[in-house]
Write a protein that holds these residues in place. Structure first.
Motif, PDB file in Angstrom:
ATOM      1  N   UNK A 144       2.030  24.251 -33.781  1.00  0.00           N
ATOM      2  CA  UNK A 144       1.816  25.576 -34.363  1.00  0.00           C
ATOM      3  C   UNK A 144       1.240  26.535 -33.330  1.00  0.00           C
ATOM      4  N   UNK A 145       0.257  26.058 -32.579  1.00  0.00           N
ATOM      5  CA  UNK A 145      -0.382  26.922 -31.575  1.00  0.00           C
ATOM      6  C   UNK A 145       0.590  27.282 -30.458  1.00  0.00           C
ATOM      7  N   UNK A 173       3.577  27.995 -30.810  1.00  0.00           N
ATOM      8  CA  UNK A 173       4.393  29.103 -31.326  1.00  0.00           C
ATOM      9  C   UNK A 173       3.580  30.384 -31.494  1.00  0.00           C
ATOM     10  N   UNK A 174       2.294  30.310 -31.177  1.00  0.00           N
ATOM     11  CA  UNK A 174       1.436  31.485 -31.305  1.00  0.00           C
ATOM     12  C   UNK A 174       0.942  31.740 -32.708  1.00  0.00           C
ATOM     13  N   UNK A 175       1.064  30.753 -33.584  1.00  0.00           N
ATOM     14  CA  UNK A 175       0.594  30.932 -34.957  1.00  0.00           C
ATOM     15  C   UNK A 175      -0.924  30.806 -35.017  1.00  0.00           C
ATOM     16  N   UNK A 176      -1.543  31.574 -35.881  1.00  0.00           N
ATOM     17  CA  UNK A 176      -2.972  31.414 -36.114  1.00  0.00           C
ATOM     18  C   UNK A 176      -3.159  30.273 -37.115  1.00  0.00           C
ATOM     19  N   UNK A 177      -4.034  29.332 -36.779  1.00  0.00           N
ATOM     20  CA  UNK A 177      -4.195  28.103 -37.568  1.00  0.00           C
ATOM     21  C   UNK A 177      -5.544  28.122 -38.277  1.00  0.00           C
ATOM     22  N   UNK A 178      -5.540  27.716 -39.533  1.00  0.00           N
ATOM     23  CA  UNK A 178      -6.787  27.540 -40.268  1.00  0.00           C
ATOM     24  C   UNK A 178      -6.714  26.254 -41.078  1.00  0.00           C
ATOM     25  N   UNK A 179      -7.879  25.652 -41.302  1.00  0.00           N
ATOM     26  CA  UNK A 179      -7.984  24.395 -42.034  1.00  0.00           C
ATOM     27  C   UNK A 179      -9.003  24.596 -43.152  1.00  0.00           C
ATOM     28  N   UNK A 180      -8.608  24.259 -44.367  1.00  0.00           N
ATOM     29  CA  UNK A 180      -9.526  24.511 -45.481  1.00  0.00           C
ATOM     30  C   UNK A 180     -10.398  23.294 -45.773  1.00  0.00           C
ATOM     31  N   UNK A 181     -11.217  23.406 -46.818  1.00  0.00           N
ATOM     32  CA  UNK A 181     -12.245  22.402 -47.122  1.00  0.00           C
ATOM     33  C   UNK A 181     -11.685  21.007 -47.394  1.00  0.00           C
ATOM     34  N   UNK A 182     -10.462  20.918 -47.898  1.00  0.00           N
ATOM     35  CA  UNK A 182      -9.893  19.597 -48.192  1.00  0.00           C
ATOM     36  C   UNK A 182      -8.881  19.175 -47.135  1.00  0.00           C
ATOM     37  N   UNK A 183      -8.823  19.913 -46.027  1.00  0.00           N
ATOM     38  CA  UNK A 183      -7.982  19.516 -44.906  1.00  0.00           C
ATOM     39  C   UNK A 183      -6.572  20.047 -44.917  1.00  0.00           C
ATOM     40  N   UNK A 184      -6.212  20.898 -45.885  1.00  0.00           N
ATOM     41  CA  UNK A 184      -4.905  21.544 -45.827  1.00  0.00           C
ATOM     42  C   UNK A 184      -4.824  22.379 -44.550  1.00  0.00           C
ATOM     43  N   UNK A 186      -2.887  25.341 -42.389  1.00  0.00           N
ATOM     44  CA  UNK A 186      -2.011  26.503 -42.507  1.00  0.00           C
ATOM     45  C   UNK A 186      -1.786  27.119 -41.120  1.00  0.00           C
ATOM     46  N   UNK A 187      -0.567  27.520 -40.833  1.00  0.00           N
ATOM     47  CA  UNK A 187      -0.252  28.288 -39.638  1.00  0.00           C
ATOM     48  C   UNK A 187       0.446  29.567 -40.047  1.00  0.00           C
ATOM     49  N   UNK A 188      -0.033  30.707 -39.579  1.00  0.00           N
ATOM     50  CA  UNK A 188       0.477  32.002 -40.038  1.00  0.00           C
ATOM     51  C   UNK A 188       1.260  32.712 -38.941  1.00  0.00           C
ATOM     52  N   UNK A 189       2.486  33.064 -39.283  1.00  0.00           N
ATOM     53  CA  UNK A 189       3.325  33.900 -38.434  1.00  0.00           C
ATOM     54  C   UNK A 189       3.211  35.330 -38.933  1.00  0.00           C
ATOM     55  N   UNK A 190       2.753  36.272 -38.099  1.00  0.00           N
ATOM     56  CA  UNK A 190       2.594  37.649 -38.570  1.00  0.00           C
ATOM     57  C   UNK A 190       3.927  38.258 -38.989  1.00  0.00           C
ATOM     58  N   UNK A 191       3.858  39.214 -39.904  1.00  0.00           N
ATOM     59  CA  UNK A 191       5.022  39.993 -40.289  1.00  0.00           C
ATOM     60  C   UNK A 191       4.815  41.446 -39.909  1.00  0.00           C
ATOM     61  N   UNK A 192       5.872  42.237 -40.033  1.00  0.00           N
ATOM     62  CA  UNK A 192       5.761  43.662 -39.721  1.00  0.00           C
ATOM     63  C   UNK A 192       4.759  44.340 -40.643  1.00  0.00           C
TER      64      UNK A 192
END
Length: 414
Positions: free
Chosen positions: A47-48, A50-61, A63-69
């Protein structure tokens, strides 16, 4: 139309399959195990890259975010799970995550900036084989499960989810809830059944999923010596359990045409060759698309328990471990999938799925779609699980182009 890089897709699949891979080409990667931690590291690295911003929540899910316009627009959420059954298959869950990853890579190949952000997710503990219940991460995220209760859940060795997350370094700090409701959620999965292969179809467009209940029955008898104890004096928990197991099997023949029942776990105590069993516990998995049929099935299971225990002089407890109603997916997304499959020349059909997926819970939150690709001989949850790679690519093409359309849409999610 957006194209999938089949070679890269396959290479990524093989690379991930080595993490927890078995000698028989299966996968043993239980949720929050060391190997699950290793594959999570691989996923985050991809994910990184590809330049995605990565976050991990309290239960370990993850997420990688690709920005949009339009950064204010609700995102399209795509993904599945990376954990497996004990000595399970390589395709269940993992193929869905890597299809989502390849979708983002295909956007990158074509320098596509979508209108909406696109987020990719790996859900924690979809399988429910080490920690119960199944669909744990997605269920907590949408608010079905209490986060504190999930974190305190233990496996058979007494390890909590919270401790397991810390051990592999995925005890995230992001709250486990949607800080914004996704515009839509789309998931790809292997069918885990024989229908698509039997019908010669490449793609299944899933309109709904069976409702299901997981139960645990415990029958209490009395331990005694196998030799001196006359048959008429015995209180044998296993004999009563055997009657119930047979009765559960017969439910599928008269409740409804689509009912399936399974006893998957059985524990006998004291489990000695010359001791009458004093305690027998077993699980029951009951499924139907009709929620009332599931309820009637639970009632009939309790009746079977009552009758068997009366005959054998035993007592019982019946606990409901997990219950989920049938799922209905977005007709709007099903129609999009139909259209794109036609445009790509991919054979397809509408169908009902028999297995639970993270998409089941997301359907209560947003417009949700589920794509199936064929499972050879319908085999799943074992090392023989297999999907032809051409079918995996066909599914990825339909999936990626549907995500692209959804990410360009301006309609409000319903």
């Amino acid at each position: 139309m957006l194209e999938i890089n089949s070679k890269r897709f396959r290479e990524t699949f093989e690379r991930y399959s080595k993490i927890g891979g078995t000698a028989n080409d299966g996968l043993h990667r239980l949720a929050l195990s060391t190997t699950d931690g290793e594959v999570r590291d691989e996923f985050v690295s991809d994910l990184e890259a590809l330049g995605l911003s990565v976050r991990i929540d309290e239960v370990g899910n993850i997420f990688g975010r690709l920005p949009g316009a339009d950064q204010a627009a609700a995102p399209i959420l795509i993904g599945s799970h990376l954990d497996s059954q004990p000595k399970g298959g390589r395709y269940d869950g993992q193929l869905g995550v890597l299809t989502a990853l390849e979708t983002i890579r295909a956007f990158d190949d074509s320098d596509i900036e979508t209108q909406r952000p696109v987020e990719i997710v790996n859900w924690t503990n979809e399988e429910g084989s080490r920690f119960k219940p199944a669909l744990m991460g997605s269920g907590a995220w949408v608010g079905i499960h209490d986060v504190d209760k999930i974190l305190s859940t233990t496996d058979e060795q007494g390890t909590t989810v919270e401790d397991a997350l810390k051990e592999i370094g995925y005890d995230g700090t992001t709250p486990c809830d949607p800080n914004e409701i996704p515009h839509a959620y789309l998931e790809l999965h292997v069918e885990q059944g024989p229908v698509l292969e039997e019908h010669g179809r490449e793609i299944g467009i899933v309109e709904g999923i069976l409702g299901m209940a997981w139960l645990e029955a415990t029958i209490y008898g009395e331990a005694d010596h196998a030799g001196p104890s006359p048959m008429h004096t015995r209180s044998d928990s296993l004999v009563a359990a055997a009657d119930v197991v047979t009765g559960v099997r017969r439910l599928s023949t008269h409740l409804a045409d689509d009912v399936v029942t399974t006893v998957g776990e059985l524990i006998v105590e004291p489990n000695s060759v010359n001791v009458i069993p004093s305690k027998t516990s077993f699980t029951i998995d009951l499924r139907s698309y009709d929620n009332e049929v599931v309820n009637r099935g639970i009632d009939q299971i309790e009746a079977e328990l009552s009758s068997a225990c009366a005959r054998e002089g035993t007592k019982y407890d019946l606990e409901e471990l997990w219950k989920i109603p049938h799922t209905e997916f977005s007709q709007q997304i099903c129609t999009r999938l139909d259209t794109i499959a036609n445009e790509l020349g991919r054979s397809h059909e509408r169908m009902i799925g028999g297995a639970g997926h993270d998409a089941s819970y997301l359907a209560d939150l947003t417009e949700t779609g589920l794509v199936f690709v064929p499972s050879v001989d319908g085999k799943t949850h074992n090392e023989q699980e297999f999907t032809e790679w051409d079918d995996a690519v066909a599914g990825a093409e339909v999936f990626a182009n549907t995500v692209l359309q959804l990410a360009e849409s301006e309609e409000t999610s319903q």
